[in-house]
Design a protein around this motif. Sequence first.
Motif, PDB file in Angstrom:
ATOM      1  N   LEU A   1     -42.685 -56.041 -20.993  1.00 27.59           N
ATOM      2  CA  LEU A   1     -42.703 -56.023 -19.148  1.00 27.59           C
ATOM      3  C   LEU A   1     -41.817 -57.146 -18.624  1.00 27.59           C
ATOM      4  CD1 LEU A   1     -43.238 -54.838 -16.544  1.00 27.59           C
ATOM      5  CD2 LEU A   1     -45.548 -55.768 -16.554  1.00 27.59           C
ATOM      6  N   THR A   2     -40.717 -57.060 -18.087  1.00 22.91           N
ATOM      7  CA  THR A   2     -40.115 -58.056 -17.504  1.00 22.91           C
ATOM      8  C   THR A   2     -40.043 -58.145 -16.023  1.00 22.91           C
ATOM      9  OG1 THR A   2     -38.522 -58.424 -19.457  1.00 22.91           O
ATOM     10  CG2 THR A   2     -37.844 -59.384 -17.205  1.00 22.91           C
ATOM     11  N   MET A   3     -40.629 -58.920 -15.331  1.00 19.51           N
ATOM     12  CA  MET A   3     -40.803 -59.140 -13.623  1.00 19.51           C
ATOM     13  C   MET A   3     -40.111 -60.343 -13.417  1.00 19.51           C
ATOM     14  SD  MET A   3     -43.966 -59.721 -11.472  1.00 19.51           S
ATOM     15  CE  MET A   3     -44.154 -61.613 -11.751  1.00 19.51           C
ATOM     16  N   HIS A   4     -39.001 -59.947 -12.483  1.00 20.31           N
ATOM     17  CA  HIS A   4     -38.172 -61.383 -11.791  1.00 20.31           C
ATOM     18  C   HIS A   4     -37.900 -60.798 -10.451  1.00 20.31           C
ATOM     19  CE1 HIS A   4     -34.029 -59.729 -11.915  1.00 20.31           C
ATOM     20  NE2 HIS A   4     -34.788 -58.782 -12.658  1.00 20.31           N
ATOM     21  N   GLY A   5     -37.563 -62.022  -9.653  1.00 18.91           N
ATOM     22  CA  GLY A   5     -37.237 -61.991  -8.286  1.00 18.91           C
ATOM     23  C   GLY A   5     -35.655 -62.381  -7.969  1.00 18.91           C
TER      24      GLY A   5
END
Length: 436
Positions: A321-325
């Motif tokens: 799972l990759t989360m980025h802004g």
Amino acid sequence: MTKPIELVLMGAGARGAHAYASYAFTHPNEVRFVAVAEPDPERRRRFANEHDLDESQTFESWKDLIAAGKMADGALITTQDRMHVEPTIAALEAGYDVLLEKPMADSLEGCVRLVQAAERTGRTLQICHVLRYTPFWQTLQDILASGQLGRIITVEHRENVAWWHMAHSFVRGNWRNKELSTPMILAKCCHDLDLLVWNLDDPVVRLSSVGSLLHYTAESVGPEIPLRCTDGCPIEADCPYSALGIYMDGRLLPGSRSLAEGETAPNVWPFMTISNDLSWDGRLAALKTGPYGRCVYRCDNDVVDHQVVLMETASGTSVSLTMHGHSNEEHRSLRFDGTKASLRARFGGNIQAIVIYHHGGAQEVVEIPTASSGHGGGDWGTFSSFLRVLRGEEKALTDVRASLESHLLAFAAEEARLNHQVIDMAAFRTQAEGMV
Ligand SMILES: NC(=O)c1ccc[n+]([C@@H]2O[C@H](COP(=O)([O-])OP(=O)(O)OC[C@H]3O[C@@H](n4cnc5c(N)ncnc54)[C@H](O)[C@@H]3O)[C@@H](O)[C@H]2O)c1
């Protein structure tokens, strides 16, 4: 004709008053709000007007509303992250069935206390994992449950938060600081983890995580950059995070029409977050004094701007799972690779798509039913499902124990990231249950 379900609302903010309660305007035969608790006088007054409530039905705090005795079938609780546990336990104990915004709690202990309170009182406690209720994720779930991809070997799930949304919520806004709210992997990705729990139906056994705050820091710019975009910043005109470009003329806000000087902004998110007064002068005053006018490099933010969680399930599937802004646009992208087919999907922005690539065979573009309301139809999908559950017409799509699992994964991911650990999830679950 059946009587509308009666609800009380605790927290008449963006989610409570707008995302969910707006359903009552178009479906008056299904639901009626009979009381509101909200400390902000303007928000309280507006909600009371819109839902035709008199003074005896309005309260300054959830505590006063509870003290007034049970006055409806259910409670919608949409206060901020750090104010979920106490009002929810009080509402369950007062006999309300509860629809509670995510994250269910800001601590592991709080999550476990909520599960115990729901089980002790025998009331319904449903968490707003809104994406479960979208046609997109229901279609994806049907495909996975059908077995047509074969055994799932790897999953890649990306939560691509757009640069301006990151700046609004996780740098300047309510979810910027772990002490004030929660770690970003919980605030943003308890949904994604909930979907993985649901989609895979295969418990995570081991988990690790990396990530940090790289860009939205004081070190990213020189000392000449002022504290606020309204303070004559030398890079304001070219800065993609300019508060003037986002909240005043709207030039940096995708999907927004541009706003002429002097024009009042529409009462929609994200404008509605910065001030109750959305006139030009009202917004400018909010940017000069409030949190949303601050330079993104000069805030008190400490949540990450990128994090990756690696998981192994009981059957051996590898999940990332990759989360980025830092995304050019807001969307989630997914890839499931199985022994019979690969599936790629995209949810958000203007495009929703699911394509199955059968091994050695055809490519299949899957039809996804359309839906209205926020979060791809999930906001009203969640709310209307809660009403049907209260009417006894359907079983809830998820229960509080399933929600606990996604929250446990998020807390484990944060612990793994901070301590550079690989977490044994069986031990982590046992430890969490023993906390209370
Ligand atoms: N399901 C989703 O996808 C989703 C999306 C965004 C936000 N959320 C969650 O929804 C929740 C609410 O977010 P929001 O953007 O609406 O926040 P908000 O700040 O706009 O609304 C919260 C409201 O609670 C009120 N409040 C404060 N103290 C209170 C008290 N004692 N009694 C009653 N009300 C009180 C505040 O005045 C405010 O109006 C948060 O937990 C957030 O994380 C969920």
